[in-house]
Scaffold this motif. Structure first.
Motif, PDB file in Angstrom:
ATOM      1  N   HIS A  60      20.794  23.119  18.720  1.00 39.56           N
ATOM      2  CA  HIS A  60      21.122  23.194  19.331  1.00 39.56           C
ATOM      3  C   HIS A  60      20.633  21.162  19.825  1.00 39.56           C
ATOM      4  O   HIS A  60      21.066  20.393  20.453  1.00 39.56           O
ATOM      5  N   HIS A  61      19.498  21.268  19.532  1.00 36.74           N
ATOM      6  CA  HIS A  61      18.990  19.844  19.657  1.00 36.74           C
ATOM      7  C   HIS A  61      19.771  18.677  18.478  1.00 36.74           C
ATOM      8  O   HIS A  61      19.794  17.682  19.607  1.00 36.74           O
ATOM      9  N   VAL A  69      30.244  24.418  26.940  1.00 35.18           N
ATOM     10  CA  VAL A  69      28.455  24.218  25.812  1.00 35.18           C
ATOM     11  C   VAL A  69      27.692  24.980  25.672  1.00 35.18           C
ATOM     12  O   VAL A  69      27.602  25.285  24.225  1.00 35.18           O
ATOM     13  N   GLN A  70      27.352  25.420  26.597  1.00 37.99           N
ATOM     14  CA  GLN A  70      26.824  26.676  26.875  1.00 37.99           C
ATOM     15  C   GLN A  70      27.013  27.675  26.149  1.00 37.99           C
ATOM     16  O   GLN A  70      26.436  28.662  24.857  1.00 37.99           O
ATOM     17  N   VAL A  98      24.168  19.356  20.203  1.00 41.22           N
ATOM     18  CA  VAL A  98      24.227  18.985  21.800  1.00 41.22           C
ATOM     19  C   VAL A  98      24.809  17.768  22.283  1.00 41.22           C
ATOM     20  O   VAL A  98      25.698  18.321  22.904  1.00 41.22           O
ATOM     21  N   SER A  99      24.405  16.732  22.289  1.00 44.13           N
ATOM     22  CA  SER A  99      25.155  15.215  22.641  1.00 44.13           C
ATOM     23  C   SER A  99      26.925  15.404  21.983  1.00 44.13           C
ATOM     24  O   SER A  99      27.251  15.002  23.296  1.00 44.13           O
ATOM     25  N   ALA A 157      15.239  32.277  16.905  1.00 43.71           N
ATOM     26  CA  ALA A 157      15.782  31.243  18.455  1.00 43.71           C
ATOM     27  C   ALA A 157      15.319  29.331  17.977  1.00 43.71           C
ATOM     28  O   ALA A 157      16.106  29.545  18.625  1.00 43.71           O
ATOM     29  N   GLU A 158      14.500  30.003  17.458  1.00 46.11           N
ATOM     30  CA  GLU A 158      14.122  28.303  17.082  1.00 46.11           C
ATOM     31  C   GLU A 158      14.699  27.770  15.687  1.00 46.11           C
ATOM     32  O   GLU A 158      15.196  26.204  16.635  1.00 46.11           O
ATOM     33  N   LEU A 165      18.143  28.494  16.392  1.00 40.97           N
ATOM     34  CA  LEU A 165      18.602  27.708  17.705  1.00 40.97           C
ATOM     35  C   LEU A 165      18.762  26.599  18.227  1.00 40.97           C
ATOM     36  O   LEU A 165      19.265  26.125  18.716  1.00 40.97           O
ATOM     37  N   THR A 166      17.134  26.490  18.982  1.00 41.63           N
ATOM     38  CA  THR A 166      16.767  25.519  19.229  1.00 41.63           C
ATOM     39  C   THR A 166      17.214  23.957  18.697  1.00 41.63           C
ATOM     40  O   THR A 166      17.432  23.207  19.142  1.00 41.63           O
ATOM     41  N   GLY A 221      18.506  36.531  13.287  1.00 39.95           N
ATOM     42  CA  GLY A 221      17.743  36.477  14.277  1.00 39.95           C
ATOM     43  C   GLY A 221      16.550  35.316  14.890  1.00 39.95           C
ATOM     44  O   GLY A 221      15.710  35.542  16.764  1.00 39.95           O
ATOM     45  N   TRP A 251      25.037  31.819  18.112  1.00 41.70           N
ATOM     46  CA  TRP A 251      24.497  32.488  18.003  1.00 41.70           C
ATOM     47  C   TRP A 251      24.857  33.490  17.756  1.00 41.70           C
ATOM     48  O   TRP A 251      24.584  34.731  17.125  1.00 41.70           O
ATOM     49  N   ASN A 252      26.058  34.557  18.243  1.00 39.43           N
ATOM     50  CA  ASN A 252      26.762  36.178  17.986  1.00 39.43           C
ATOM     51  C   ASN A 252      27.167  35.722  16.687  1.00 39.43           C
ATOM     52  O   ASN A 252      27.508  37.366  16.676  1.00 39.43           O
ATOM     53  N   PHE A 263      26.843  27.926  21.893  1.00 35.89           N
ATOM     54  CA  PHE A 263      25.769  27.969  21.297  1.00 35.89           C
ATOM     55  C   PHE A 263      26.126  29.495  21.622  1.00 35.89           C
ATOM     56  O   PHE A 263      24.968  29.972  20.130  1.00 35.89           O
ATOM     57  N   VAL A 264      26.369  30.025  22.375  1.00 37.89           N
ATOM     58  CA  VAL A 264      25.948  31.379  22.236  1.00 37.89           C
ATOM     59  C   VAL A 264      27.069  32.272  21.986  1.00 37.89           C
ATOM     60  O   VAL A 264      26.245  33.196  20.876  1.00 37.89           O
TER      61      VAL A 264
END
Lengths: 379, 188
Positions: free
Chosen positions: B31-32, B56-57, B35-36, B24-25, B27-28, B22, B64-65, B60-61
């Motif tokens: 993502h960084h 893309v969203q 993402v490209s 989220a950092e 995930l951040t 859980g 996460w899940n 990532f979701v």
């Protein structure tokens, strides 16, 4: 690894296996570490190929933050930023405090009302103000304080939690992404509806051509007497442009009217419906289409004048080659002072009308030739 | 050989592990890092910017899940994410377009060489090696792999698009992947 294994690995990765094959391959990897390693090599190799073949797309800072905010807003269970793991105990301070304040607030609400303590406003309490303050500092896609669970980082431990600006930006980014998604969905729906409308119109036109057997059509504009004298015309093609399904063909639907009257036709998508009130300042106008195959004419009438009960609007046509106007019917009274569509039929053997005329005549003892004031004339 | 070195790949696995808890950092950070790359792959498949963004969203979701289900022995995090975005994009593509159109338009897609652009966290040497990977494949092998990966084409559809027998297509795909594995083992 054999060629067959490589083929199977590729099919597995690309989702081309049926459920039984997929299950069997998964079980094979689970029991055979050599196969599992070979599969990993295949996956990593194909990933390398994909990244090489598809150039990474540079993403701006703004877009990346907006994208991330939307992802965090959608992630479930809700993503909980824990920027400083060493201060985990500090993260409990706010939820415990919030729980106490909410409990105190509930107690005050449920307890019998008495004289409020000095320094508070009747109807509110310090607990209300504090709880409200705690809630507002944790908005922006991060869960509100709950009595039991971890919340956003405690005050002072992170710049990303209880301070206002970053959370508001995150919330705004998330909202922006939602709006963009909604806009895209609505645009897509509109495009889909436009397409369906055009398809329906085309189908209607084809059906009209085949089932109704509409053939060559002659069209003309009818204008009021003054415009006729000046030679003013609105331009028929401007009106017909949106209705033409093929060059020169207009989709119409024949109708029948009462005895002595020109038929009232329901003409889809042509006029603003039968009996639409007209603007008193606008001059009467009409445009006419004549179907030579059926010898039937159609008139789209706009801004007709009001007519006294003793009078009527008589429609006359002059077939090509003839010197005389002949009556073809009366405009139904329901269209007086309004706009509407009518149709008429010429007896077989008559040529296409070269002129159309509408005059104001007495309802009783109608003349055999036009005598009254001209309401509309064309071409 | 992937666009990330061993240390980076190790860090990515740690992030996914933290996401499963859980964080989220994490995930951040993930993502960084990706993402490209994921935008590039999604765009190669879908073209429509809104679809690309949503896919893309969604990826990532999903990541996460499903972070708790990631198995490092099945592939690196890059493979996990790349295939996730690929499958999501292919599903979206199949919803929106007819397969025949995708096959018919492939000649245009494959006509020219794509210029490679540097990926994030990637040094020049790795970038050049990645570019070299594509040149090691034959034209047919590369086309077949691209059709399979980016267009979601079956072997029969690839055969139709390339005007080649299905058996040849199977060989192109298999040998192409084998060559990629050989190149990867050579550079790692």
């Amino acid at each position: 690894m054999t060629d067959d294994f490589t083929s199977d690995a590729l099919r597995y990765l690309l989702g081309e296996m049926d459920p039984d094959q997929h299950r069997a391959f998964t079980e094979r990897m689970a029991r055979d570490p050599v196969a599992a390693q070979a599969f990993k090599d295949c996956a990593d190799s194909l990933t390398q190929f994909a990244i090489s073949a598809a150039a990474p797309r540079p993403v701006s800072e703004f877009e990346r933050e907006a994208n991330l905010a939307a992802i965090l807003a959608r992630a479930r269970p809700a993503a909980v930023p824990v920027p400083n793991r060493r201060r985990a105990w500090g993260a409990l301070a706010w939820p415990i405090a919030a729980a106490l304040l909410v409990a105190l607030n509930l107690l005050q609400f449920l307890a019998p009302r008495g004289v409020p303590p000095a320094g508070t406003t009747p109807g509110t309490s310090l607990a209300d103000a504090s709880a409200a303050s705690a809630r507002t500092t944790t908005s922006g896609g991060i869960p509100s304080p709950s009595p039991t669970g971890l919340t956003s980082a405690s005050a002072g431990t992170s710049s990303n939690s209880t301070t206002g600006t970053p959370d508001r930006l995150t919330a705004e980014f998330a909202r922006l992404e939602e709006l963009r998604r909604d806009y895209a969905m609505l645009k897509q729906a509109r495009d889909s509806l436009d397409q369906q409308y055009n398809v329906a119109l085309q189908q209607l036109a084809r059906r009209a051509l085949t089932e109704q057997g509409i053939g060559r059509l002659a069209a003309m504009e009818l204008v009021d007497a003054n415009s006729y004298a000046r030679g003013d015309r609105k331009g028929l093609m401007n009106l017909a442009r949106d209705l033409l399904t093929e060059p020169g063909i207009v989709v119409v639907d024949p109708g029948r009217g009462g005895p002595g009257e020109v038929g009232v036709s329901e003409v889809p998508s042509l006029l603003p419906g039968g009996g639409t009130p007209s603007t008193s300042t606008e001059a009467p106008y009409a445009w006419s289409v004549f179907d030579e195959k059926d010898n039937r004419g159609y008139l789209n009438l706009y801004n007709l004048p009001n007519v006294a009960p003793t009078d009527t609007l008589q429609v006359w046509v002059k077939p090509a080659g003839s010197a005389e106007f002949q009556p073809v019917g009366l405009v139904p009274p329901q269209y007086y002072g309004k706009s509407g569509s009518v149709s008429y039929e010429l007896p077989a053997g008559n040529a296409t009308p070269s002129e159309v005329l509408i005059t104001l005549e007495p309802r009783q003892n109608r003349p055999a030739r036009p005598t009254g004031p001209v309401v509309l004339r064309g071409p | 050989m992937l666009p990330f070195d061993a240390d980076a790949l190790r860090q990515h696995r740690i992030w996914v592990n933290r996401m499963a808890s859980g964080d989220a950092e994490a995930l951040t950070e993930l993502h960084h890092a990706y993402v490209s790359i994921l935008f590039g792959i999604a765009r190669r498949i879908l073209h429509d910017p809104e679809d690309v963004r949503e896919v893309v969203q969604d990826t990532f979701v999903k990541a996460w899940n499903q972070a708790g289900q990631y198995r490092p022995e099945r592939g690196e995090v890059s493979a996990w994410l790349v295939f996730m975005v690929r499958n999501t994009a292919i599903d979206r593509l199949r919803q929106r377009t007819r397969r025949a159109h995708a096959v018919a338009g492939l000649a245009d897609d494959l006509a020219g060489e794509q210029d490679l652009q540097p990926a994030p966290h990637e040094d020049a040497e790795r970038r050049d090696l990645l570019a070299h990977t594509l040149t090691e494949l034959s034209t047919e092998q590369r086309r077949a792999l691209e059709l399979a990966f980016f267009n979601g084409c079956s072997q029969h559809e690839i055969a139709q698009a390339m005007s080649a027998p299905v058996g040849n297509v199977k060989n192109y795909l298999r040998r192409g992947l084998l060559k990629l594995r050989q190149l990867a083992s050579r550079h790692d």
